[in-house]
Write an enzyme that holds these catalytic residues in place. Structure first.
Site, PDB file in Angstrom:
ATOM      1  N   HIS A 273     -18.239  -4.889 -17.117  1.00  0.00           N
ATOM      2  CA  HIS A 273     -18.373  -4.952 -15.735  1.00  0.00           C
ATOM      3  C   HIS A 273     -19.299  -3.750 -15.242  1.00  0.00           C
ATOM      4  O   HIS A 273     -18.963  -2.944 -14.604  1.00  0.00           O
ATOM      5  CB  HIS A 273     -17.281  -5.185 -14.835  1.00  0.00           C
ATOM      6  CG  HIS A 273     -17.520  -5.410 -13.443  1.00  0.00           C
ATOM      7  ND1 HIS A 273     -18.318  -6.443 -12.829  1.00  0.00           N
ATOM      8  CD2 HIS A 273     -17.104  -4.752 -12.273  1.00  0.00           C
ATOM      9  CE1 HIS A 273     -18.417  -6.401 -11.329  1.00  0.00           C
ATOM     10  NE2 HIS A 273     -17.651  -5.596 -11.257  1.00  0.00           N
TER      11      HIS A 273
ATOM     12  N   ASP B  56       0.875  -1.212  -0.086  1.00  0.00           N
ATOM     13  CA  ASP B  56      -0.038   0.010  -0.003  1.00  0.00           C
ATOM     14  C   ASP B  56       0.939   1.331  -0.019  1.00  0.00           C
ATOM     15  O   ASP B  56       2.015   0.968  -0.027  1.00  0.00           O
ATOM     16  CB  ASP B  56      -0.905  -0.126   1.175  1.00  0.00           C
ATOM     17  CG  ASP B  56      -2.394   0.714   0.935  1.00  0.00           C
ATOM     18  OD1 ASP B  56      -3.432  -0.113   1.101  1.00  0.00           O
ATOM     19  OD2 ASP B  56      -2.459   1.838   0.413  1.00  0.00           O
TER      20      ASP B  56
END
Length: 312
Positions: free
Chosen positions: A178, A34
Site C-alpha cells: 500500500h 478510543d
C-alpha cells in the site's frame, strides 16, 4: 439469529465513518473504542450516529467506550488507531510509532475476543498487519490488512472518470504494498469485458496508474491536515460484509504469504477469497513477467519497512 458484533479501535474520521456505515446497513452492532483522554469524543460520535437511526431506519446498536471489555465476543475487530499520516510524511515514517500501538491494541483484542477476525488499517498497513499477526498468535486467515480494496477502488474510479462511463462496468485489481510501489494489473483491467488498452492509450493508462499510486498522498495534500476516510471506511465495509455474510468475495487483501507468488514471511496485497473463515484462500494469478517484476519491487519495499519492526 444472534446479532453480529463489530468493534472498531480508533474513533477518528475513518473509525467513526465506518461505524456509521456498518450501523446504517444493520450489518452488526458496533462498539467504537478510543483512548481514555478521548472519552467525550468517542461517546459523542457514537451518540450522534445513534441519533441518526430514526432518519435511516436502522436498529443497530452503537456504543462509544474507552473500556476494551465492551468489545468482548466481537466477530470482527477493525484497527484504525495510530498516528495519522501528515503532509510530507511517508507511510514508512510511521512504522516505529504505530508498532507499539498495534502491540498494545492486539493484546486487548486477544484477551476479550479470542475467536474474532482482525482487519488492520493502520499505516504502514502491510507492516502493521504483520505486527498484529505476530502479536495475536492468530492463524493467518484471521488477520487481514486493508489496502487492495481501497487502491482498486481508486484505480477504478480514475478509469471511469477518464472514460466517462459507469463505475459499475470497471473491472480491475491492484496488488502489492500500500504505497508508491503498488501494482495495478493493467493487462486484465477491462470495461464490461473490453480490455482497457483498447479504450485508452499507453500514456493515459500510465497517468492513471501513477495517480492510483499517489491516491492517498493526493488527498493528504488537498486536506492539509489528515488523510482520506470515506473511501477507506467504505473499503473496510466491503470486506466486513463479505466475511459476516460468508459471501466468498474475491477481493484484494493483505495476507501472510507462505510461498504464494514466490514470497514468504511477508504480508502483502494479493487476491483473496473472503468468507466467514476470514481469508478462505489466496488466489494465485498468472502474472506477466513485467507484473511479477513490479510485484517483486513492491514486496522488497514492504520487506524493508518490515525490517524496521522491533518484534518480527
Amino acid at each position: 439469529m444472534t446479532k453480529k458484533k463489530i468493534s472498531i479501535i480508533g474513533a477518528g474520521n475513518t473509525g467513526a465513518t465506518l461505524a456509521f456505515i456498518v450501523a446504517q446497513h444493520e450489518l452488526a452492532d458496533v462498539v467504537l473504542i478510543d483512548r481514555p483522554d478521548n472519552e467525550g469524543q468517542v461517546k459523542g460520535k457514537a451518540l450522534d450516529i445513534f441519533e441518526s437511526s430514526p432518519v435511516y431506519g436502522f436498529d443497530a446498536k452503537v456504543t462509544g467506550s474507552v473500556n476494551y471489555a465492551d468489545t468482548a465476543d466481537s466477530d470482527i475487530v477493525v484497527i484504525t488507531a495510530g498516528s495519522p499520516r501528515k503532509p510530507g510524511m511517508s507511510r514508512d515514517d510511521l512504522v516505529q510509532i504505530n508498532e507499539k500501538v498495534m502491540f498494545d491494541v492486539t493484546k486487548e483484542i486477544v484477551k476479550y475476543s479470542p475467536d474474532c477476525k482482525i482487519i488492520v488499517l493502520t499505516n504502514p498497513v502491510d507492516a502493521m498487519t504483520y505486527s498484529v499477526l505476530k502479536a495475536s498468535g492468530f492463524p493467518k486467515e484471521r488477520v487481514i490488512g486493508q489496502s487492495g480494496v481501497l487502491d482498486t477502488a481508486r484505480y477504478q474510479s480514475f478509469i471511469a472518470e477518464a472514460l466517462n462511463v459507469s463505475i459499475k462496468d470497471i473491472r480491475g485489481l491492484v496488488l502489492g504494498g500500500h504505497g508508491d510501489t503498488m501494482v495495478p494489473l493493467v493487462n486484465s483491467t477491462n470495461v464490461n469485458g473490453v480490455p482497457l488498452h483498447q479504450l485508452l492509450n499507453q500514456t493515459q493508462i500510465e497517468q492513471i496508474v501513477e495517480r492510483t499510486r499517489k491516491g492517498g498522498a493526493e488527498i493528504v495534500a488537498l486536506l492539509g491536515n489528515g488523510s482520506a476516510y470515506y473511501a477507506p471506511a467504505s473499503a473496510v465495509f466491503e470486506m466486513i460484509e463479505a466475511i459476516l455474510k460468508d459471501q466468498h468475495r474475491l477481493l484484494p487483501s493483505i495476507a501472510l504469504l507462505e510461498g504464494e507468488y514466490g514470497f514468504s514471511d511477508i504480508c502483502l496485497g494479493v487476491p483473496t477469497v473472503l468468507s466467514e473463515k476470514g481469508i478462505e484462500n489466496i488466489v494465485e494469478l498468472a502474472l506477466s513477467d513485467n507484473e511479477q517484476a513490479q510485484l517483486r519491487i513492491s514486496a522488497d519495499s514492504v520487506e524493508e519497512v518490515k525490517q524496521a519492526l522491533k518484534n518480527q
